[in-house]
Design a protein around this motif. Structure first.
Motif, PDB file in Angstrom:
ATOM      1  N   GLU A  36       3.513  23.420   1.799  1.00  0.00           N
ATOM      2  CA  GLU A  36       3.915  22.673   0.313  1.00  0.00           C
ATOM      3  C   GLU A  36       3.649  21.233   0.517  1.00  0.00           C
ATOM      4  O   GLU A  36       3.660  20.627  -0.372  1.00  0.00           O
ATOM      5  CB  GLU A  36       5.407  22.547   0.284  1.00  0.00           C
ATOM      6  CG  GLU A  36       6.113  22.269   1.370  1.00  0.00           C
ATOM      7  CD  GLU A  36       6.637  23.640   2.498  1.00  0.00           C
ATOM      8  OE1 GLU A  36       6.020  24.212   2.628  1.00  0.00           O
ATOM      9  OE2 GLU A  36       8.015  23.558   2.848  1.00  0.00           O
ATOM     10  N   ASP A  37       2.774  20.845   1.674  1.00  0.00           N
ATOM     11  CA  ASP A  37       2.177  19.515   1.688  1.00  0.00           C
ATOM     12  C   ASP A  37       0.753  19.752   1.224  1.00  0.00           C
ATOM     13  O   ASP A  37       0.258  18.629   0.956  1.00  0.00           O
ATOM     14  CB  ASP A  37       2.168  18.887   2.957  1.00  0.00           C
ATOM     15  CG  ASP A  37       3.555  18.991   3.731  1.00  0.00           C
ATOM     16  OD1 ASP A  37       3.839  19.154   4.794  1.00  0.00           O
ATOM     17  OD2 ASP A  37       4.264  18.171   3.167  1.00  0.00           O
ATOM     18  N   VAL A  86      -2.576  23.031   3.716  1.00  0.00           N
ATOM     19  CA  VAL A  86      -2.312  23.524   4.814  1.00  0.00           C
ATOM     20  C   VAL A  86      -2.145  24.949   4.725  1.00  0.00           C
ATOM     21  O   VAL A  86      -1.463  25.464   3.614  1.00  0.00           O
ATOM     22  CB  VAL A  86      -0.823  22.702   4.956  1.00  0.00           C
ATOM     23  CG1 VAL A  86      -0.030  23.441   6.099  1.00  0.00           C
ATOM     24  CG2 VAL A  86      -1.032  21.361   4.851  1.00  0.00           C
ATOM     25  N   SER A  87      -2.510  25.986   5.599  1.00  0.00           N
ATOM     26  CA  SER A  87      -2.601  27.179   5.406  1.00  0.00           C
ATOM     27  C   SER A  87      -1.262  27.726   6.110  1.00  0.00           C
ATOM     28  O   SER A  87      -0.872  27.244   7.196  1.00  0.00           O
ATOM     29  CB  SER A  87      -3.650  27.919   6.014  1.00  0.00           C
ATOM     30  OG  SER A  87      -3.907  27.565   7.167  1.00  0.00           O
ATOM     31  N   SER A  88      -0.827  28.844   5.704  1.00  0.00           N
ATOM     32  CA  SER A  88       0.495  29.460   6.332  1.00  0.00           C
ATOM     33  C   SER A  88       0.149  30.333   7.537  1.00  0.00           C
ATOM     34  O   SER A  88      -1.024  30.871   7.355  1.00  0.00           O
ATOM     35  CB  SER A  88       1.320  30.012   5.092  1.00  0.00           C
ATOM     36  OG  SER A  88       0.838  30.992   4.598  1.00  0.00           O
ATOM     37  N   MET A  93       0.693  -1.090   0.027  1.00  0.00           N
ATOM     38  CA  MET A  93       0.130  -0.034  -0.066  1.00  0.00           C
ATOM     39  C   MET A  93       0.972   1.288   0.013  1.00  0.00           C
ATOM     40  O   MET A  93       1.838   1.340   0.465  1.00  0.00           O
ATOM     41  CB  MET A  93      -0.913  -0.027   1.270  1.00  0.00           C
ATOM     42  CG  MET A  93      -1.889  -1.183   1.330  1.00  0.00           C
ATOM     43  SD  MET A  93      -3.172  -1.083  -0.330  1.00  0.00           S
ATOM     44  CE  MET A  93      -3.852   0.553   0.058  1.00  0.00           C
ATOM     45  N   GLY A  94       0.453   2.278  -0.730  1.00  0.00           N
ATOM     46  CA  GLY A  94       1.140   3.554  -0.885  1.00  0.00           C
ATOM     47  C   GLY A  94       0.380   4.805  -0.958  1.00  0.00           C
ATOM     48  O   GLY A  94      -0.606   4.682  -1.000  1.00  0.00           O
ATOM     49  N   TRP A  95       0.782   5.680  -0.516  1.00  0.00           N
ATOM     50  CA  TRP A  95       0.206   7.177  -0.636  1.00  0.00           C
ATOM     51  C   TRP A  95       1.166   8.064  -1.387  1.00  0.00           C
ATOM     52  O   TRP A  95       2.441   7.967  -1.457  1.00  0.00           O
ATOM     53  CB  TRP A  95       0.245   7.933   0.834  1.00  0.00           C
ATOM     54  CG  TRP A  95      -0.641   7.221   1.959  1.00  0.00           C
ATOM     55  CD1 TRP A  95      -0.419   6.386   2.680  1.00  0.00           C
ATOM     56  CD2 TRP A  95      -2.085   7.617   1.790  1.00  0.00           C
ATOM     57  NE1 TRP A  95      -1.683   5.936   3.404  1.00  0.00           N
ATOM     58  CE2 TRP A  95      -2.599   6.783   2.910  1.00  0.00           C
ATOM     59  CE3 TRP A  95      -3.080   8.435   1.213  1.00  0.00           C
ATOM     60  CZ2 TRP A  95      -3.954   6.806   3.252  1.00  0.00           C
ATOM     61  CZ3 TRP A  95      -4.263   8.507   1.478  1.00  0.00           C
ATOM     62  CH2 TRP A  95      -4.659   7.567   2.709  1.00  0.00           C
ATOM     63  N   PHE A  96       0.443   8.551  -2.530  1.00  0.00           N
ATOM     64  CA  PHE A  96       0.995   9.588  -3.353  1.00  0.00           C
ATOM     65  C   PHE A  96       0.235  11.065  -3.169  1.00  0.00           C
ATOM     66  O   PHE A  96      -0.868  10.747  -2.610  1.00  0.00           O
ATOM     67  CB  PHE A  96       0.903   9.044  -4.786  1.00  0.00           C
ATOM     68  CG  PHE A  96       1.543   7.823  -5.020  1.00  0.00           C
ATOM     69  CD1 PHE A  96       1.331   6.831  -4.581  1.00  0.00           C
ATOM     70  CD2 PHE A  96       2.898   8.027  -6.002  1.00  0.00           C
ATOM     71  CE1 PHE A  96       2.140   5.685  -4.968  1.00  0.00           C
ATOM     72  CE2 PHE A  96       3.526   6.911  -6.077  1.00  0.00           C
ATOM     73  CZ  PHE A  96       3.329   5.849  -5.738  1.00  0.00           C
ATOM     74  N   ARG A  97       0.576  12.093  -3.915  1.00  0.00           N
ATOM     75  CA  ARG A  97      -0.213  13.257  -3.741  1.00  0.00           C
ATOM     76  C   ARG A  97       0.227  13.907  -5.025  1.00  0.00           C
ATOM     77  O   ARG A  97       1.320  13.803  -5.617  1.00  0.00           O
ATOM     78  CB  ARG A  97       0.505  14.140  -2.609  1.00  0.00           C
ATOM     79  CG  ARG A  97       2.044  14.512  -2.526  1.00  0.00           C
ATOM     80  CD  ARG A  97       2.204  15.308  -1.230  1.00  0.00           C
ATOM     81  NE  ARG A  97       3.653  15.496  -1.177  1.00  0.00           N
ATOM     82  CZ  ARG A  97       4.280  16.209  -0.075  1.00  0.00           C
ATOM     83  NH1 ARG A  97       3.457  16.236   1.180  1.00  0.00           N
ATOM     84  NH2 ARG A  97       5.417  16.564  -0.087  1.00  0.00           N
ATOM     85  N   GLN A  98      -0.616  14.760  -5.185  1.00  0.00           N
ATOM     86  CA  GLN A  98      -0.559  15.584  -6.418  1.00  0.00           C
ATOM     87  C   GLN A  98      -1.088  17.035  -6.145  1.00  0.00           C
ATOM     88  O   GLN A  98      -2.342  17.411  -5.836  1.00  0.00           O
ATOM     89  CB  GLN A  98      -1.580  15.089  -7.807  1.00  0.00           C
ATOM     90  CG  GLN A  98      -1.129  15.438  -8.943  1.00  0.00           C
ATOM     91  CD  GLN A  98      -1.696  14.964 -10.167  1.00  0.00           C
ATOM     92  OE1 GLN A  98      -2.313  13.931  -9.963  1.00  0.00           O
ATOM     93  NE2 GLN A  98      -1.073  15.227 -11.399  1.00  0.00           N
TER      94      GLN A  98
END
Length: 125
Positions: free
Chosen positions: A88-89, A123-125, A33-38
């Motif tokens: 950046e996440d 994610v807000s800065s 199982m993996g997690w990716f992001r775009q």
């Protein structure tokens, strides 16, 4: 195998979220199982992977030390605990299932046969 990701949302920088991905079907316990992001305008990138038993994990350098992947085969679920989140996440996060564990290939999207629909993390800065 059908995968359903959940747990995304809006969080401030430095905060935490836990993503879940639940699988249908009897074969979950045998899957890599993996997690990716775009992120918008970017290619899909590898985040983390875990082997069928949970004894081996692999992380992208960008999340190492902040994210933890785990699984509960009794619940057909894989998790991604995300701490110390950064702007950046921000991305759509996808879970994926693969039939084979090969260390050099688990970071490649093409290595996975099954994909969930994605869950948005902002994610807000």
């Amino acid at each position: 195998v059908q995968l359903q990701a959940s747990g995304g949302g809006l969080v401030q920088a430095g905060g935490s979220l836990r993503l879940s991905c639940t699988a249908s079907g009897p074969t979950f316990s045998s899957l890599l199982m993996g997690w990716f992001r775009q992120a918008p305008g970017k290619e899909r990138e590898f985040v983390a992977a875990i082997n069928w038993s949970g004894t081996s994990t692999y992380y992208a350098d960008s999340v190492k030390g902040r994210f933890t992947i785990s699984r509960d085969n009794a619940k057909n679920t894989v998790y991604l605990q995300m701490n110390s989140l950064k702007p950046e996440d921000t991305a759509v996060y996808y879970c994926a299932g693969g039939l084979n564990w090969e260390f050099k290939r688990v970071g490649l999207p093409d290595w996975y046969e099954y994909w969930g629909q994605g869950t948005q993390v902002t994610v807000s800065s």
